[in-house]
Design a protein around this motif. Structure first.
Motif, PDB file in Angstrom:
ATOM      1  N   ALA A   1     -32.035   2.319 -18.085  1.00 27.67           N
ATOM      2  CA  ALA A   1     -32.849   3.479 -18.467  1.00 27.67           C
ATOM      3  C   ALA A   1     -33.460   3.262 -19.846  1.00 27.67           C
ATOM      4  O   ALA A   1     -34.612   3.614 -20.088  1.00 27.67           O
ATOM      5  CB  ALA A   1     -32.008   4.753 -18.447  1.00 27.67           C
ATOM      6  N   ALA A   2     -32.693   2.662 -20.764  1.00 32.18           N
ATOM      7  CA  ALA A   2     -33.217   2.380 -22.104  1.00 32.18           C
ATOM      8  C   ALA A   2     -34.323   1.343 -22.033  1.00 32.18           C
ATOM      9  O   ALA A   2     -35.337   1.452 -22.741  1.00 32.18           O
ATOM     10  CB  ALA A   2     -32.097   1.895 -23.019  1.00 32.18           C
ATOM     11  N   ALA A   3     -34.177   0.350 -21.176  1.00 29.08           N
ATOM     12  CA  ALA A   3     -35.209  -0.675 -21.011  1.00 29.08           C
ATOM     13  C   ALA A   3     -36.471  -0.055 -20.417  1.00 29.08           C
ATOM     14  O   ALA A   3     -37.586  -0.403 -20.810  1.00 29.08           O
ATOM     15  CB  ALA A   3     -34.701  -1.799 -20.122  1.00 29.08           C
ATOM     16  N   GLY A   4     -36.306   0.885 -19.499  1.00 32.29           N
ATOM     17  CA  GLY A   4     -37.452   1.582 -18.913  1.00 32.29           C
ATOM     18  C   GLY A   4     -38.175   2.432 -19.939  1.00 32.29           C
ATOM     19  O   GLY A   4     -39.401   2.492 -19.967  1.00 32.29           O
ATOM     20  N   GLU A   5     -37.413   3.088 -20.805  1.00 30.22           N
ATOM     21  CA  GLU A   5     -38.028   3.890 -21.867  1.00 30.22           C
ATOM     22  C   GLU A   5     -38.765   2.996 -22.862  1.00 30.22           C
ATOM     23  O   GLU A   5     -39.844   3.336 -23.330  1.00 30.22           O
ATOM     24  CB  GLU A   5     -36.960   4.704 -22.602  1.00 30.22           C
TER      25      GLU A   5
ATOM     26  N   ALA B   1     -40.101   0.077 -22.244  1.00 25.83           N
ATOM     27  CA  ALA B   1     -41.314  -0.437 -21.599  1.00 25.83           C
ATOM     28  C   ALA B   1     -42.400   0.625 -21.589  1.00 25.83           C
ATOM     29  O   ALA B   1     -43.580   0.326 -21.787  1.00 25.83           O
ATOM     30  CB  ALA B   1     -41.006  -0.897 -20.178  1.00 25.83           C
ATOM     31  N   GLY B   2     -42.034   1.867 -21.399  1.00 26.81           N
ATOM     32  CA  GLY B   2     -43.006   2.962 -21.409  1.00 26.81           C
ATOM     33  C   GLY B   2     -43.566   3.202 -22.804  1.00 26.81           C
ATOM     34  O   GLY B   2     -44.737   3.529 -22.979  1.00 26.81           O
ATOM     35  N   ALA B   3     -42.755   3.012 -23.821  1.00 30.11           N
ATOM     36  CA  ALA B   3     -43.201   3.220 -25.200  1.00 30.11           C
ATOM     37  C   ALA B   3     -44.134   2.104 -25.662  1.00 30.11           C
ATOM     38  O   ALA B   3     -45.002   2.320 -26.501  1.00 30.11           O
ATOM     39  CB  ALA B   3     -42.003   3.299 -26.138  1.00 30.11           C
ATOM     40  N   ASP B   4     -43.979   0.911 -25.092  1.00 32.05           N
ATOM     41  CA  ASP B   4     -44.831  -0.218 -25.458  1.00 32.05           C
ATOM     42  C   ASP B   4     -46.204  -0.135 -24.808  1.00 32.05           C
ATOM     43  O   ASP B   4     -47.095  -0.896 -25.157  1.00 32.05           O
ATOM     44  CB  ASP B   4     -44.179  -1.538 -25.039  1.00 32.05           C
ATOM     45  N   GLY B   5     -46.344   0.738 -23.869  1.00 29.28           N
ATOM     46  CA  GLY B   5     -47.618   0.862 -23.159  1.00 29.28           C
ATOM     47  C   GLY B   5     -47.770  -0.154 -22.049  1.00 29.28           C
ATOM     48  O   GLY B   5     -48.824  -0.259 -21.446  1.00 29.28           O
ATOM     49  N   SER B   6     -46.723  -0.898 -21.784  1.00 25.25           N
ATOM     50  CA  SER B   6     -46.817  -1.907 -20.739  1.00 25.25           C
ATOM     51  C   SER B   6     -46.546  -1.331 -19.360  1.00 25.25           C
ATOM     52  O   SER B   6     -46.693  -2.011 -18.374  1.00 25.25           O
ATOM     53  CB  SER B   6     -45.834  -3.046 -21.021  1.00 25.25           C
TER      54      SER B   6
END
Length: 186
Positions: free
Chosen positions: A156-160, A162-167
């Motif tokens: 879940a942290a990795a998903g967050e 990735a979402g914050a990086d705009g990728s």
């Protein structure tokens, strides 16, 4: 002759009586192969659950984990073990633990019921907990369930991240679709 036989029988009976009187059932060493009573065990064995655990108040989970509630499963001696963890600001708290099929005669049953494993998980802030004597396989199942829940928190942290990086694949408005900036047609 008759009195010597009678004397021998009387002496034999006395010796037998004296010899057998020492074999009576007493509290200590009755010679019985039956299980010890709870009173006998309480006098001889220290309470294994009386150990105080000290948790580091500043300890954190290793790795990057997202806040939330995560449930992991592991395989115990006779069924599944489920561990529910609350992750808050990098610290975990065990909010629930269930067992399916663990029998009461196993050492891990009492440890789960009494919250011993929950205390160990919180003190270690992860799945690296000590094995409880008589519950090696149950402990392995608890470790597996805790690691599974923490893996979900890491994902879940990795998903967050990735979402914050705009990728992450975010939908972009196309020329055909109305955007919030365009005036609405009446």
């Amino acid at each position: 002759m008759r009195t010597s036989k009678l004397t021998a029988v009387a002496c034999g009976a006395c010796a037998l009586t004296l010899g057998l009187s020492g074999c009576g059932a007493s509290f200590e060493g009755s010679g019985s192969k039956d299980a010890a009573s709870a009173e006998q065990l309480a006098l001889r064995e220290p309470d294994p659950w009386a150990v105080e655990l000290s948790a580091d108040g500043n300890g954190r989970v290793e790795g990057d984990v997202a806040d939330g509630v995560y449930t992991g499963t592991g395989r115990g001696m006779e069924g599944l073990i489920t561990v529910t963890l609350l992750v808050d600001d990098g610290r975990i708290q065990c909010v629930g633990m269930t067992q399916e099929g663990e029998s009461q005669s196993r050492g891990g049953y009492e440890a789960i019921r009494d919250g011993k494993y929950a205390d160990l998980i919180e003190a270690a802030q992860g799945p690296d907990i000590d094995v409880i004597a008589g519950a090696t396989i149950t402990t392995a199942g608890v470790k597996q369930a805790t690691a599974d829940a923490l893996a979900q928190a890491e994902a879940a942290a990795a998903g967050e991240a990735a979402g914050a990086d705009g990728s992450a694949d975010a939908p972009t408005p196309s020329a055909d679709s109305p955007s919030s900036d365009s005036p609405k047609e009446a």
